[in-house]
Design an enzyme around this catalytic site. Structure first.
Site, PDB file in Angstrom:
ATOM      1  N   ASP A 166       5.022  31.703  20.888  1.00 18.96           N
ATOM      2  CA  ASP A 166       5.323  33.132  21.016  1.00 18.96           C
ATOM      3  C   ASP A 166       5.142  33.842  19.673  1.00 18.96           C
ATOM      4  OD1 ASP A 166       5.915  35.242  22.638  1.00 18.96           O
ATOM      5  OD2 ASP A 166       8.087  34.978  22.579  1.00 18.96           O
ATOM      6  N   MET A 199      20.524  44.629  14.948  1.00 19.48           N
ATOM      7  CA  MET A 199      19.198  44.521  14.329  1.00 19.48           C
ATOM      8  C   MET A 199      18.088  44.530  15.387  1.00 19.48           C
ATOM      9  SD  MET A 199      19.503  44.244  11.044  1.00 19.48           S
ATOM     10  CE  MET A 199      17.951  43.615  10.428  1.00 19.48           C
ATOM     11  N   GLY A 200      18.426  44.049  16.545  1.00 23.66           N
ATOM     12  CA  GLY A 200      17.398  43.988  17.578  1.00 23.66           C
ATOM     13  C   GLY A 200      17.964  43.374  18.837  1.00 23.66           C
ATOM     14  N   ASP A 201      17.191  43.425  19.870  1.00 25.07           N
ATOM     15  CA  ASP A 201      17.599  42.728  21.081  1.00 25.07           C
ATOM     16  C   ASP A 201      16.370  42.180  21.770  1.00 25.07           C
ATOM     17  OD1 ASP A 201      16.465  44.989  22.184  1.00 25.07           O
ATOM     18  OD2 ASP A 201      18.396  45.936  22.545  1.00 25.07           O
ATOM     19  N   GLY A 202      16.609  41.144  22.498  1.00 22.20           N
ATOM     20  CA  GLY A 202      15.527  40.552  23.268  1.00 22.20           C
ATOM     21  C   GLY A 202      15.937  40.535  24.721  1.00 22.20           C
ATOM     22  N   ALA A 203      15.142  39.896  25.531  1.00 24.31           N
ATOM     23  CA  ALA A 203      15.450  39.834  26.945  1.00 24.31           C
ATOM     24  C   ALA A 203      16.734  39.043  27.177  1.00 24.31           C
ATOM     25  CB  ALA A 203      14.289  39.204  27.683  1.00 24.31           C
ATOM     26  N   PHE A 204      17.100  38.235  26.207  1.00 28.56           N
ATOM     27  CA  PHE A 204      18.219  37.328  26.433  1.00 28.56           C
ATOM     28  C   PHE A 204      19.326  37.463  25.402  1.00 28.56           C
ATOM     29  CE2 PHE A 204      14.446  35.732  28.240  1.00 28.56           C
ATOM     30  CZ  PHE A 204      14.840  35.368  29.516  1.00 28.56           C
ATOM     31  N   SER A 205      19.166  38.369  24.479  1.00 24.77           N
ATOM     32  CA  SER A 205      20.119  38.343  23.376  1.00 24.77           C
ATOM     33  C   SER A 205      20.282  39.713  22.745  1.00 24.77           C
ATOM     34  CB  SER A 205      19.602  37.381  22.303  1.00 24.77           C
ATOM     35  OG  SER A 205      18.415  37.897  21.732  1.00 24.77           O
TER      36      SER A 205
HETATM   37  N1  ATP Z   1      17.160  36.591  11.608  1.00 27.90           N
HETATM   38  C1  ATP Z   1      16.977  37.864  11.961  1.00 27.90           C
HETATM   39  N2  ATP Z   1      17.077  38.856  11.056  1.00 27.90           N
HETATM   40  C2  ATP Z   1      16.873  40.141  11.432  1.00 27.90           C
HETATM   41  N3  ATP Z   1      16.568  40.536  12.685  1.00 27.90           N
HETATM   42  C3  ATP Z   1      16.453  39.590  13.635  1.00 27.90           C
HETATM   43  C4  ATP Z   1      16.654  38.206  13.325  1.00 27.90           C
HETATM   44  N4  ATP Z   1      16.453  37.483  14.456  1.00 27.90           N
HETATM   45  C5  ATP Z   1      16.149  38.375  15.415  1.00 27.90           C
HETATM   46  N5  ATP Z   1      16.145  39.638  14.937  1.00 27.90           N
HETATM   47  C6  ATP Z   1      15.858  40.862  15.706  1.00 27.90           C
HETATM   48  O1  ATP Z   1      16.289  40.680  17.053  1.00 27.90           O
HETATM   49  C7  ATP Z   1      15.172  40.702  17.959  1.00 27.90           C
HETATM   50  C8  ATP Z   1      15.401  39.706  19.093  1.00 27.90           C
HETATM   51  O2  ATP Z   1      15.517  38.400  18.550  1.00 27.90           O
HETATM   52  P1  ATP Z   1      14.887  37.148  19.290  1.00 27.90           P
HETATM   53  O3  ATP Z   1      13.409  37.400  19.481  1.00 27.90           O
HETATM   54  O4  ATP Z   1      15.246  35.910  18.576  1.00 27.90           O
HETATM   55  O5  ATP Z   1      15.665  37.251  20.672  1.00 27.90           O
HETATM   56  P2  ATP Z   1      15.216  36.844  22.123  1.00 27.90           P
HETATM   57  O6  ATP Z   1      16.300  37.189  23.088  1.00 27.90           O
HETATM   58  O7  ATP Z   1      14.793  35.433  22.080  1.00 27.90           O
HETATM   59  O8  ATP Z   1      14.008  37.846  22.286  1.00 27.90           O
HETATM   60  P3  ATP Z   1      12.746  37.804  23.213  1.00 27.90           P
HETATM   61  O9  ATP Z   1      13.031  38.738  24.336  1.00 27.90           O
HETATM   62  O10 ATP Z   1      11.646  38.315  22.303  1.00 27.90           O
HETATM   63  O11 ATP Z   1      12.505  36.436  23.633  1.00 27.90           O
HETATM   64  C9  ATP Z   1      13.954  40.412  17.068  1.00 27.90           C
HETATM   65  O12 ATP Z   1      12.775  40.917  17.635  1.00 27.90           O
HETATM   66  C10 ATP Z   1      14.353  41.102  15.769  1.00 27.90           C
HETATM   67  O13 ATP Z   1      14.142  42.494  15.863  1.00 27.90           O
END
Ligand code: ATP
Length: 605
Positions: free
Chosen positions: A236, A84-90
Site C-alpha cells: 500500500d 493527525m489523520g484518519d483511515g478507514a479503520f482508525s
Molecule cells: N506516525 C504518524 N505520524 C503522523 N501522522 C500519522 C502517523 N500515522 C498515521 N498518521 C496519519 O493518520 C492517517 C491514517 O493512518 P493509517 O494509514 O496508519 O491508518 P489506517 O486506518 O490504516 O488507514 P487506511 O484507511 O489508509 O488504511 C495517515 O494517512 C496519516 O495522515
C-alpha cells in the site's frame, strides 16, 4: 465557542488589532506564560492588550482543542493533542506520553467485541442506506462523507503489529508499543509532524527532480529493507502512507524560472543534499495494515514452504514484491508531474487502463523532465511483473545515482529504536527542535484531495487484485483448493481477497477477475481492507449500476494548467484541464510522441 475566546476576540476588534485566526499550519507562538514568551511586555508603557490577548486566544484554543479530544479507557498515560489523520479503520492522534513527556502518534483502532459498537454500526448502516437511497441517481464519489472508522479483526491488527515489531529502519515508522482495551486497539507510533506527503505535493504542485529523488530514495531504501531483509511486502505504498518531517524552506536564490504553464507553482526553495528541500526532510513509510510476510527469516524460505522451493514459489515471492515496485512507479510519476499515471473520469476506463498499463508522459508537463526519469518509470509501470525492476535494479538506475542526494541524517528523535521509557532523559521537546521541524501539519482535506486519494486507492486495488489474483489462479488452480499456505499463516485471510463478499454497507464487494469487462465500482473508500462485516478487505466495491469517478475540485489535477499543445481528450471536469489520454480498445490516439502509451499489449516493459 467559550466565552473567554469570544471576549478575547471582541477585545481584539475593539482595540482595532487585526490578528488572523490561528492557522493550524503555522508554527505556534510560545505561550504567554512560557519561559520564552514570543512578545515580551514593554515595561515603560501600559501593556497593550492585543498581543497578550492574541496569545490568550491561542492558549484557549489549544485547551479547547484538547478538551474536545476523546478519552479512551486504556489510554490514560497519554494526553491526546490533536487529530493527525484518519483511515478507514482508525483515528490517529498526536499525543504526549505523560510518563516521558515525549510526543508520539497514537493510532486508535476499534475492535469488534463491544455490543454498543455493533449497535452503532447498525445505526450507521441504516443512515448509509438512507443516504445511498437518497443518492440513487448519483454515480459520483462523495469524498466528504466521512465514515466512522470500521472495526478490525484482532488477527488483522496483530498481523500489522507483528510485522511492525520486527522492523527497524530510518525510512519506516517505528512502533513503540501496542495495547488493547475492551473497545480499542492502541498503536503508539513514532510521530511525523509533517503529515502526509500528499499534502506537500498539493502545496508545491509537483517536485523538482532533486526533491523527487530525495523523497523516492528514502522510500526505496525502506522498501529494500522490507523486501530483502525482512521478507515483507507493504502492498500500500502511496503518498497518503508516506509521512514526512518538516524542515524550513530556504527561498531559492535567484527565484526559480517557472514553466509557462505552471505560474502557480510555489517555490520549493533550495535543495540541500543530505537535508532535503520543499519543506521535506525525512520521509517514512507508514501503515502496514495490508502488508504481508513472503519470506521467513528464520527458515530462509518462502513463508509456509519449509523445504519447498519450487521455482514458481520463488517466482511468486518476486512477484509479490513487484506490487510495491509498481506502486513506487506511481508515486515517482506523481511527484514529478503532480498527477497520477492512471486516471480517468470513468471508473471502467480507469480500471482498464490500470489492468493494461496504459499511461502516458503527457505534454507539456513531462516535456522538461529528464529522459532518465522517464526511463526509470517505464521500468516500474510495466504490466509484466517479470519485467518490472526489483528494488535493487531501481536503486542501481542512473537517475537514482545522478545528482546530489546524500541520504538525510537519521531521525533526530529519541523514540527511534528505543522504547519510550528509555527516552525520558532526553530533552526531545526542546523549542529548537520543534522549530526545526516546523509547526503542526495536519491540513484540512480538500474534496479534491480526497477524490484523488480515491483514484489512487482504486488504481492500487485494481492492480493488486489483477496481479495477485492471476498468480493465485495460476499456481493454485481456479478452485484455489491447492496448497494455500505458501504465504504463511499470517496472510491467510488476505488470500481471500478476490472472493465475492457481502460488504458492510450491503453492497457486494468483488474482486477484479473481470477487469476490463465492464466492472463498475461504488464510491467510498475503494480498496483497502473492507472485509466482510467491517473487517479488513481490499478491493473496490461493486455498485448497483456503477458510477463515474468525479474529480470535481481535484486540487492536484486542477492546478496543472495546459496552455500549449493539443488538448488530449480526457480532462478534469473541474477545470477542463487535460490530464489523461483515452483508452481505445482498438488502438490509442496519440497527442504527441511523449503522449503515446508506454505500455501496450504489444509493448510490455
Ligand atoms: N506516525 C504518524 N505520524 C503522523 N501522522 C500519522 C502517523 N500515522 C498515521 N498518521 C496519519 O493518520 C492517517 C491514517 O493512518 P493509517 O494509514 O496508519 O491508518 P489506517 O486506518 O490504516 O488507514 P487506511 O484507511 O489508509 O488504511 C495517515 O494517512 C496519516 O495522515
Amino acid at each position: 465557542m467559550p466565552s473567554g475566546v469570544v471576549d478575547a476576540f471582541k477585545n481584539l476588534i475593539r482595540h482595532g488589532k487585526h490578528h488572523s485566526h490561528h492557522n493550524n499550519n503555522q508554527p505556534k507562538q510560545p505561550h504567554a506564560d512560557s519561559p520564552h514568551p514570543a512578545i515580551p511586555p514593554e515595561p515603560s508603557r501600559p501593556m497593550s492588550p492585543g498581543p497578550l490577548e492574541a496569545a490568550q486566544l491561542i492558549v484557549d484554543e489549544e485547551r479547547q482543542a484538547r478538551s474536545k479530544m476523546p478519552k479512551y479507557a486504556g489510554l490514560e498515560n497519554f494526553e491526546l493533542m490533536e487529530k493527525m489523520g484518519d483511515g478507514a479503520f482508525s483515528n490517529v492522534y498526536k499525543a504526549i506520553d505523560l510518563r516521558t513527556g515525549l510526543k508520539v502518534a497514537v493510532k486508535v483502532v476499534r475492535n469488534r467485541r463491544v455490543d454498543t459498537d455493533l449497535i452503532l454500526s447498525l445505526f450507521f448502516l441504516l443512515i448509509l442506506f438512507l443516504l445511498r437511497a437518497d443518492q440513487a441517481g448519483d454515480k459520483h464519489l462523495n469524498p466528504q462523507f466521512k465514515k466512522k472508522p470500521r472495526v478490525t479483526e484482532r488477527s488483522n491488527i496483530l498481523k500489522e503489529v507483528q510485522i511492525m515489531r520486527g522492523i527497524h529502519h530510518p525510512s519506516i515508522i517505528k512502533l513503540f508499543s501496542f495495547s488493547e482495551s475492551s473497545e480499542h486497539y492502541f498503536l503508539v507510533l513514532e510521530l511525523m509532524e509533517g503529515g502526509e506527503l500528499f499534502h506537500q505535493i498539493v502545496k508545491l504542485t509537483y517536485f523538482s527532480e532533486n526533491l523527487a529523488r530525495h523523497v523516492i530514495l528514502q522510500v526505496a531504501h525502506g522498501i529494500r529493507y522490507l523486501h530483502e531483509e525482512r521478507g515483507v511486502v507493504h502492498r500500500d505504498i502511496k503518498p497518503e502512507n508516506l509521512l514526512f518531517e518538516r524542515i524550513p524552506i530556504i527561498p531559492s536564490n535567484p527565484p526559480p524560472e517557472r514553466r509557462p504553464y505552471d505560474e502557480e507553482k510555489e517555490d520549493e526553495g533550495e535543495f540541500t543534499p543530505g537535508v532535503g528541500g520543499g519543506g521535506i526532510g525525512r520521509v517514512k513509510i507508514a501503515d502496514f495494515g495490508l502488508s504481508k510476510v513472503v519470506w521467513n527469516e528464520e527458515t530462509m524460505t518462502p513463508c509456509g514452504t519449509v523445504g519447498y522451493t519450487a521455482p514458481e514459489i520463488v517466482k511468486d515471492e518476486r512477484y509479490s514484491k513487484s506490487v510495491d515496485m509498481w506502486a513506487l512507479g506511481c508515486v515517482l510519476y506523481t511527484l514529478l508531474c503532480g498527477f497520477p499515471p492512471f486516471y480517468d473520469e470513468s471508473i471502467n476506463v480507469l480500471t482498464e487502463k490500470v489492468a493494461r498499463g496504459y499511461y502516458t508522459f503527457l505534454s507539456p508537463w513531462w516535456d522538461d523532465i529528464s529522459h532518465s526519469a522517464k526511463d526509470l518509470i517505464t521500468h516500474l509501470l510495466c504490466v509484466d511483473p517479470a519485467q518490472r525492476y526489483t528494488i535493487d535494479e531501481f536503486l542501481a538506475h542512473p537517475w537514482c545515482n545522478a545528482a546530489p542526494s546524500a541520504p538525510p541524517p537519521p531521525t533526530p528523535t529519541v523514540y527511534a529504536n528505543q522504547p519510550p521509557s528509555a527516552a525520558s532523559s532526553i530533552p526531545l521537546d526542546s523549542p529548537l527542535l520543534s522549530a526545526a521541524r516546523g509547526g503542526r501539519a495536519h491540513e484540512g482535506r480538500s474534496p479534491g484531495l480526497a477524490t484523488l486519494k480515491e483514484a489512487f486507492d482504486i488504481t492500487y486495488a485494481v492492480h493488486r487484485m489483477e496481479e495477485e489474483g492471476a498468480r493465485r489462479r495460476k499456481y493454485m488452480g481456479p478452485s484455489s483448493a491447492g496448497p494455500r499456505g505458501h504465504l504463511g499463516g499470517l496472510n491467510e485471510e488476505d488470500d481471500e481477497d478476490d472472493v465475492m463478499d457481502e460488504g458492510e454497507d450491503g453492497l457486494v464487494e468483488a474482486g477484479v477477475a473481470g477487469v476490463g469487462a465492464g466492472a463498475q465500482f461504488a464510491g467510498g473508500r475503494a480498496g483497502p481492507r473492507d472485509q466482510g462485516a467491517g473487517t479488513r478487505r481490499q478491493g473496490p466495491r461493486k455498485a448497483k449500476g456503477g458510477f463515474q469517478l468525479d474529480l470535481d475540485g481535484a486540487t492536484l489535477l486542477g492546478r496543472r494548467h495546459r496552455k500549449v499543445g493539443a488538448a488530449p481528450p480526457v480532462s478534469s471536469p473541474l477545470s477542463g484541464k487535460a490530464i489523461g489520454s483515452p483508452l481505445r480498445m482498438e488502438g490509442l490516439k496519440m497527442g504527441n510522441e511523449d503522449d503515446s502509451p508506454v505500455n501496450s499489449p504489444m509493448h510490455v516493459g
